[in-house]
Motif scaffolding. Structure first.
Motif, PDB file in Angstrom:
ATOM      1  N   GLY A  94       9.777   3.907  -8.554  1.00  0.00           N
ATOM      2  CA  GLY A  94      10.249   4.883  -7.577  1.00  0.00           C
ATOM      3  C   GLY A  94      10.965   6.056  -8.184  1.00  0.00           C
ATOM      4  N   ARG A 159      17.109   3.595  -4.163  1.00  0.00           N
ATOM      5  CA  ARG A 159      15.661   3.791  -4.011  1.00  0.00           C
ATOM      6  C   ARG A 159      14.847   3.076  -5.082  1.00  0.00           C
ATOM      7  NH1 ARG A 159      14.818  10.112  -2.088  1.00  0.00           N
ATOM      8  NH2 ARG A 159      15.785   9.867  -0.028  1.00  0.00           N
ATOM      9  N   LYS A 161      12.573   0.504  -6.482  1.00  0.00           N
ATOM     10  CA  LYS A 161      11.599  -0.380  -5.844  1.00  0.00           C
ATOM     11  C   LYS A 161      11.125  -1.425  -6.849  1.00  0.00           C
ATOM     12  CE  LYS A 161      11.833   1.722  -1.954  1.00  0.00           C
ATOM     13  NZ  LYS A 161      12.509   1.076  -0.815  1.00  0.00           N
ATOM     14  N   ASP A 165      10.531  -7.425  -4.063  1.00  0.00           N
ATOM     15  CA  ASP A 165      11.183  -7.178  -2.776  1.00  0.00           C
ATOM     16  C   ASP A 165      10.216  -7.075  -1.597  1.00  0.00           C
ATOM     17  OD1 ASP A 165      13.662  -7.244  -3.952  1.00  0.00           O
ATOM     18  OD2 ASP A 165      13.754  -5.087  -4.293  1.00  0.00           O
ATOM     19  N   ALA A 215       8.878   5.704  -2.589  1.00  0.00           N
ATOM     20  CA  ALA A 215      10.154   5.000  -2.655  1.00  0.00           C
ATOM     21  C   ALA A 215      11.153   5.515  -1.630  1.00  0.00           C
ATOM     22  CB  ALA A 215      10.745   5.115  -4.059  1.00  0.00           C
ATOM     23  N   VAL A 220       8.787   1.139   2.905  1.00  0.00           N
ATOM     24  CA  VAL A 220       8.259   0.642   1.628  1.00  0.00           C
ATOM     25  C   VAL A 220       9.290  -0.289   0.999  1.00  0.00           C
ATOM     26  CG1 VAL A 220       7.593   1.274  -0.726  1.00  0.00           C
ATOM     27  CG2 VAL A 220       6.760   2.615   1.212  1.00  0.00           C
ATOM     28  N   HIS A 221       8.873  -1.519   0.755  1.00  0.00           N
ATOM     29  CA  HIS A 221       9.797  -2.529   0.233  1.00  0.00           C
ATOM     30  C   HIS A 221       9.624  -2.803  -1.255  1.00  0.00           C
ATOM     31  CE1 HIS A 221       9.732  -4.118   4.616  1.00  0.00           C
ATOM     32  NE2 HIS A 221      10.742  -3.289   4.448  1.00  0.00           N
ATOM     33  N   ALA A 222       8.395  -2.745  -1.749  1.00  0.00           N
ATOM     34  CA  ALA A 222       8.138  -3.090  -3.155  1.00  0.00           C
ATOM     35  C   ALA A 222       7.042  -2.200  -3.715  1.00  0.00           C
ATOM     36  CB  ALA A 222       7.747  -4.561  -3.282  1.00  0.00           C
ATOM     37  N   LEU A 223       7.140  -1.940  -5.017  1.00  0.00           N
ATOM     38  CA  LEU A 223       6.143  -1.148  -5.737  1.00  0.00           C
ATOM     39  C   LEU A 223       5.887  -1.798  -7.094  1.00  0.00           C
ATOM     40  CD1 LEU A 223       7.150   2.644  -5.438  1.00  0.00           C
ATOM     41  CD2 LEU A 223       4.985   1.637  -4.746  1.00  0.00           C
ATOM     42  N   VAL A 308       1.514  -1.083  -3.300  1.00  0.00           N
ATOM     43  CA  VAL A 308       2.654  -0.866  -2.405  1.00  0.00           C
ATOM     44  C   VAL A 308       2.721  -1.987  -1.383  1.00  0.00           C
ATOM     45  CG1 VAL A 308       3.746   0.757  -0.813  1.00  0.00           C
ATOM     46  CG2 VAL A 308       2.232   1.613  -2.621  1.00  0.00           C
ATOM     47  N   CYS A 310       4.523  -2.681   2.155  1.00  0.00           N
ATOM     48  CA  CYS A 310       5.244  -1.910   3.180  1.00  0.00           C
ATOM     49  C   CYS A 310       5.044  -2.539   4.558  1.00  0.00           C
ATOM     50  CB  CYS A 310       4.767  -0.457   3.196  1.00  0.00           C
ATOM     51  SG  CYS A 310       3.047  -0.246   3.712  1.00  0.00           S
TER      52      CYS A 310
END
Length: 348
Positions: A94, A159, A161, A165, A215, A220-223, A308, A310
């Motif tokens: 992010g 922010r 990511k 998560d 991010a 959006v929770h995880a990347l 992603v 989300c």
């Protein structure tokens, strides 16, 4: 002087050079016991894309490194691909890249200084596109050509990511199509045509610039980014880190044109098989899932796409960000649910 093909000098190319996941896990099993300062927001605990260290309430430093042997024969393109791949990990956290250091290992008795210079020029061109300088680095005389970067970036601590998560009910969006490993295998055997090479270069040199904008989205929770362990390996990291079950809708996964045909002709990497051997026991495949499809599921991606996790409500925003940055192949490919007794990853 007459020089050999770059790919002939390496035993593996691009992110296909990665140590197999099972072997890497064994090597690193004792390192998690090291003491970690509270400022270290992201370390090695979930095999994330980069380390993140909190500097103050507004800034955290992202630090990562990536390097490998040639995946193509053109030195300028090799430099571009390696640099794009290294910077991707900053975007995957992010963050916004701020500078890089070059890592250079070259067989100086085999390659000319002009060829080596072209590799570095390729890396510099990508850093220029990312808006960052190469501020230093290190060089060695090496048996195989090696090039990459240490990439540094900044992100707001709120922010960051992580790949751990994802939440139950999330959907998964993949930013780039699969198939780079197959294309590289065909190239090494001189079976890749000009159109295939062009597609390969276009995807591997496209910076994952949507990262910071993604991010910033609340949904959006995880990347993470999909690289050497393939889509299956990096989806498993999401599942394990968040203790969820992830399902991939294989028919929805974008694949580069011509890749299935090349894979069916036998142009797959050894890393694909090593990946499956390392984590296949944690994957439930649909009945009749073909060997060619499994090779694509585990295909090592060099400079692959962002993955992603989300909320369903954020999907349209996520896809709009990808489209705005030129990622027209981005697609919803799966979902996450509360973990049960089954395999962490299901491919249907």
């Amino acid at each position: 002087m007459n020089e050999p093909r770059l790919t002939s000098l390496s035993h593996g190319g691009g992110c296909g050079c990665k140590i197999a996941p099972g072997v890497l896990s064994e090597i690193l099993k004792g390192t998690a016991r090291m003491p970690m300062p509270p400022e270290l927001l992201v370390g090695i605990e979930t095999a994330d894309d980069a380390a993140v260290y909190k500097l103050n309430d507004q800034q955290a430093l992202i630090a990562t490194t990536d390097f490998f042997m040639p995946i193509v024969d053109d030195p300028y393109d090799f430099g571009r691909i390696a640099a794009t791949n290294a910077i991707s990990d900053v975007y995957a956290m992010g963050g916004q890249p701020i500078m890089a250091l070059a890592l250079v290992g070259m067989p100086i008795s085999v390659l000319s200084t002009a060829t080596i210079g072209k590799i570095l020029e390729g890396g510099e061109s990508v850093c220029k596109a990312a808006g960052i300088p190469i501020a230093g680095g290190h060089t060695i005389d090496s048996v195989e050509p090696i090039y990459g970067l240490v990439a540094l970036g900044l992100v707001h601590p709120d922010r960051v990511k992580r790949n751990a998560d994802a939440r139950p009910g999330d959907v998964l969006v993949l930013g780039k199509p699969l198939g780079v490993g197959v294309l590289s295998a065909a190239l090494k055997k001189e079976k890749l045509d000009a159109a295939g090479y062009e597609r390969m270069i276009a995807t591997t040199t496209r910076l994952n610039t949507p990262g910071p904008e993604l991010a910033a989205l609340d949904g959006v929770h995880a990347l993470t980014d999909v690289t050497g362990f393939g889509l299956a390996g990096h989806a498993l990291e999401l599942a394990r880190g968040a203790r969820l079950g992830i399902t991939i809708d294989w028919k929805a996964v974008p694949v580069l044109p011509g890749v299935r045909e090349l894979a069916a002709a036998g142009h797959v990497t050894g890393a694909s098989g090593r990946n499956w051997a390392g984590y296949g026991s944690d994957i439930a495949l649909a009945d009749g899932f073909a060997d060619v499809e499994r090779a694509l599921l585990t295909d090592p991606q060099t400079s692959g796409g962002l993955l992603v996790s989300c909320t369903p409500a954020a999907v349209d925003q996520v896809l709009a960000v990808f489209r705005r940055h030129g990622f027209g192949d981005a697609a919803v490919i799966g979902s996450a649910a509360a973990g049960g007794q089954g395999a962490p990853l299901t491919v249907r």
